[in-house]
Design an enzyme around this catalytic site. Structure first.
Site, PDB file in Angstrom:
ATOM      1  CB  CYS A  39      24.425   0.837  -3.063  1.00 27.55           C
ATOM      2  SG  CYS A  39      23.969  -0.777  -2.383  1.00 27.55           S
ATOM      3  CG  ASP A  73      19.831  -1.965 -11.236  1.00 30.29           C
ATOM      4  OD1 ASP A  73      20.402  -1.152 -11.983  1.00 30.29           O
ATOM      5  OD2 ASP A  73      20.434  -2.709 -10.442  1.00 30.29           O
TER       6      ASP A  73
END
Length: 217
Positions: free
Chosen positions: A9, A132
């Site tokens: 990412c 996360d």
């Protein structure tokens, strides 16, 4: 066992896309969040997405984005998935999914066991989940902080029915351990493959992807 799927990412340059594709990652993530050092303009993201090889899933990361912002992004950038990384409610996730006709990945921040039940709520409306580390209260960014949560919280659990991805503080040096401990079949990294905030390192991308793939049982 199914091969581990890797998401890199925060791509912001053509060489980043080339490195991700060359390493054999499955997802390429573009960040649309001005506070992030990985933020890209719609114009740059569109150019990068056009150069992304077929088969590499193009993901747009947004944070509490209104329809107008999502309209602009999806109109210009050829995407395969939207990633909602803010405080979007389950209802908002469902709205975004219906409005844009794209698969939606919802990030869920975890700090302790009390945070786990919300995963089931989002599983009902999202196509994928990203588990996360919950950012510190004073953090400016909702992700990409290089922080991990206690992976033992996921060890031995009966997992969710939707595909899910592990994120938070992963590096080439710890990703194999994280996969073994959590049973994750997908992993996400951003700051862990950088040599400075927002500057991806092709060698680290290769190392991370190789370590993740080598960990499969």
């Amino acid at each position: 066992m199914t091969e581990i799927r890797v998401k890199i990412c925060g791509l912001s340059a053509p060489q980043d896309v080339a490195a991700v594709a060359g390493a054999g990652a499955a997802y390429a993530g573009f960040v649309f969040f001005p506070k992030s050092p990985r933020n890209v303009s719609i114009e740059l993201a569109a150019a990068l997405a056009v150069e992304t090889p077929a088969g590499l899933c193009k993901v747009a990361l947004t944070v509490n984005a209104a329809d107008a912002e999502l309209d602009a992004i999806t109109a210009a950038v050829p995407l395969d998935m939207l990633q909602l990384h803010g405080k979007e409610s389950p209802q908002r996730v469902a709205e975004v999914r219906a409005r844009y006709g794209l698969p939606v990945m919802k990030a869920v921040g975890i700090a302790d066991a009390a945070d786990l039940p919300q995963i089931a709520l989002y599983e009902q409306v999202a196509d994928q989940l990203l588990i996360d580390a919950k950012p510190p209260k004073e953090a400016a960014l909702p992700g990409g902080n290089g922080l991990a949560f206690d992976w033992r919280l996921l060890a031995g659990r009966k997992y969710w029915q939707k595909p899910w991805m592990l994120a938070g503080g992963l590096t080439p040096g710890n990703v194999a351990e994280a996969i073994r401990m959590t049973g994750a079949r997908q992993v996400d990294v951003s700051s862990g493959v950088e040599n400075a905030p927002g500057q991806k390192d092709a060698a680290l991308i290769e190392d991370f992807t190789r370590a993740a793939h080598a960990s499969r049982g």
